[in-house]
Design a protein around this motif. Sequence first.
Motif, PDB file in Angstrom:
ATOM      1  N   GLY A   1      -4.683   1.120   6.434  1.00  0.00           N
ATOM      2  CA  GLY A   1      -3.918   0.571   7.548  1.00  0.00           C
ATOM      3  C   GLY A   1      -2.546   1.180   7.728  1.00  0.00           C
ATOM      4  O   GLY A   1      -1.689   0.613   8.409  1.00  0.00           O
ATOM      5  N   LEU A   2      -2.323   2.345   7.133  1.00  0.00           N
ATOM      6  CA  LEU A   2      -1.030   3.008   7.243  1.00  0.00           C
ATOM      7  C   LEU A   2      -0.991   4.033   8.377  1.00  0.00           C
ATOM      8  O   LEU A   2       0.079   4.577   8.673  1.00  0.00           O
ATOM      9  N   GLY A   3      -2.124   4.329   8.964  1.00  0.00           N
ATOM     10  CA  GLY A   3      -2.146   5.248  10.095  1.00  0.00           C
ATOM     11  C   GLY A   3      -2.498   6.665   9.703  1.00  0.00           C
ATOM     12  O   GLY A   3      -2.003   7.195   8.706  1.00  0.00           O
ATOM     13  N   LYS A   4      -3.376   7.283  10.503  1.00  0.00           N
ATOM     14  CA  LYS A   4      -3.783   8.654  10.242  1.00  0.00           C
ATOM     15  C   LYS A   4      -2.600   9.616  10.324  1.00  0.00           C
ATOM     16  O   LYS A   4      -2.466  10.538   9.516  1.00  0.00           O
TER      17      LYS A   4
ATOM     18  N   ASP B   1      -5.408   5.926   6.753  1.00  0.00           N
ATOM     19  CA  ASP B   1      -6.065   5.191   7.841  1.00  0.00           C
ATOM     20  C   ASP B   1      -6.857   4.000   7.282  1.00  0.00           C
ATOM     21  O   ASP B   1      -6.815   2.899   7.837  1.00  0.00           O
ATOM     22  N   TYR B   2      -7.549   4.208   6.181  1.00  0.00           N
ATOM     23  CA  TYR B   2      -8.344   3.130   5.572  1.00  0.00           C
ATOM     24  C   TYR B   2      -7.455   1.974   5.103  1.00  0.00           C
ATOM     25  O   TYR B   2      -7.822   0.801   5.202  1.00  0.00           O
TER      26      TYR B   2
ATOM     27  N   HIS C   1       0.833  -1.213   0.000  1.00  0.00           N
ATOM     28  CA  HIS C   1       0.000   0.000   0.000  1.00  0.00           C
ATOM     29  C   HIS C   1       0.864   1.258   0.000  1.00  0.00           C
ATOM     30  O   HIS C   1       0.577   2.221  -0.718  1.00  0.00           O
ATOM     31  N   PHE C   2       1.913   1.226   0.820  1.00  0.00           N
ATOM     32  CA  PHE C   2       2.768   2.405   0.946  1.00  0.00           C
ATOM     33  C   PHE C   2       3.491   2.698  -0.364  1.00  0.00           C
ATOM     34  O   PHE C   2       3.590   3.859  -0.788  1.00  0.00           O
TER      35      PHE C   2
ATOM     36  N   THR D   1      -6.796  16.121   5.199  1.00  0.00           N
ATOM     37  CA  THR D   1      -7.772  15.164   5.730  1.00  0.00           C
ATOM     38  C   THR D   1      -8.016  14.014   4.760  1.00  0.00           C
ATOM     39  O   THR D   1      -8.261  12.874   5.181  1.00  0.00           O
ATOM     40  N   LEU D   2      -7.931  14.312   3.449  1.00  0.00           N
ATOM     41  CA  LEU D   2      -8.125  13.248   2.447  1.00  0.00           C
ATOM     42  C   LEU D   2      -7.043  12.185   2.559  1.00  0.00           C
ATOM     43  O   LEU D   2      -7.332  10.979   2.602  1.00  0.00           O
TER      44      LEU D   2
END
Length: 557
Positions: free
Chosen positions: A239-242, A236-237, A190-191, A229-230
């Motif tokens: 799983g990488l963290g807000k 966050d969705y 994902h990253f 915020t986007l």
Amino acid sequence: MLDLIHQSAFFELTAILLLATLLGYAGHVLKQPLIVIFIAVGVIAGPSLLGLVKSHDHIALLAELGITVLLFLVGLKLDVGLVRSLGKVALITGLGQVLFTSIVGFVIGIAMGLDMVTSIYVSVALTFSSTIIIVKLLTDKKEIDSLHGKIALGFLIVQDFVVVIAMLVITMLAGGEGQAKASITQTLVHFVLLAVLLYIFTKYLATPILTRISRSQELLILFGICWATLLTTTFDYLGLGKELGGLVAGVSLASTAFRETISSRLTSLRDFLLLFFFISIGTKFDLSLIAEQLDAAILFSLFVLIGNPLIVMIILGMMGYRKRTGLLAGLTVAQISEFSLIFIGMGIAFGHVQEEALSLVTFVGLATITASVYMINYSHWLYTFLEPALFVFEKSNVSSEIETQIEELQSQPFDVLLLGRGRYGTAIASNLLKKNKKVLVVDFDPQAVNEWRELGGNAIYGDVSDPGLLDELPLNNIAWIISTIPHTNPSLYSDNPNLTLLSAIREKGYKGKIGMVAHHEKVVRGMRAYDLDMILMPYRDAGTRAVEKMYPQEPSG
């Protein structure tokens, strides 16, 4: 009264803001940063004391938005170029301090009975220093462009990069032992995908989009908040963290020409929203745990207040910097930061540590931030007091190097001895050279000395507050001595370094002319009582010169 306040969330918000304003004024009088005040507001308004806060969901939402904006602005300021320009001193000092604090902090945690995971979290949290507080204090003291200010800013940026890495690591490990391998693989995929997409956005889309949007300043600020915020929501969705999302959002716009505009416009909003983050932290601060955590909290606080400055002084001393530079730079890491609390909060959210860890780190934060503000504000007085004991933090060959430099210049006549090559000193020296005057510059910034030498000037690396240096300078062959050392605290007139320097110069029997800089009228009034040939006021003199250029005198007759 509490029943009236709790009738609506708006009444509750009003009561909290009133309490924050009253305590904020008290903190302003005591010269304390708002971070300390806001946490205190949370403690007082929380369940341990007044019990004002009941709308926890509303406070939590505003707190999350505050963290997002904070991390977004930090990302905008992540300046890799500054770290590169400072070279190894920023990198070595920053990484050295982080490594030392983590290892020793972990050992202290284990010794105080904390479990291994909590000890790791707490020790890493103790490595982060507050960029917001340090930059503000150094700016107020006019020391942000000084040598120790540049070094401090450099290793603070290194710490910011460590924050990013630490957040990424704990996010990848959040799936638990059984799912760790799959979680790490999925998180990395994902990253990498997001990194590729954001690279394309930054390189090809960011500037054109912002150029169009910037025609409306309100829309530009709205886009900045929306973008932050986007990405926070997206990270966050996936799983990488807000927290990592907010940082990356800022980094993705950091290379654009609009970053300073966005940053300056969002700073006030950040400060307001952070009120709710620190209030939420304060409400979780369990006063009933103080007794059982007091020993650990005091020990960790003393470690941060004393151990962190010591390691910075040791590293800078080994790299050839003077003890004065080492101490002044070291004092800037004598506190933990808002990131320390965010980091522990992430650990609690992932289930790695308990609420008690947050109370412990909050206690350390309150103690170290409160104390370090005074340590930084009175850093020059502390140096004078501690100077006899600081010789162990300076390489023994520094003095011999200075003596060799001075011996080479002893036989040369100079028109002006310039003490301090800042922006103002450089302007004076450059104009003197245009008049064919020979100038000898003394500065404790090795980079400033080397730059002046590269321009063909004569310069000595040394600290003019060191009496031994004045003994060696060729004062008898110099017509003028000009000091551009600023007086950073006009409320403490007796702390004026120029007057101390003036007395030392006169004691050496110097008979030439002396000029010194003053930035405040109060300092000027005090200086007039001394035997000075010229008092330089950069802003006043620049204003006078500007008017002369605007309205030059017409020839008479």
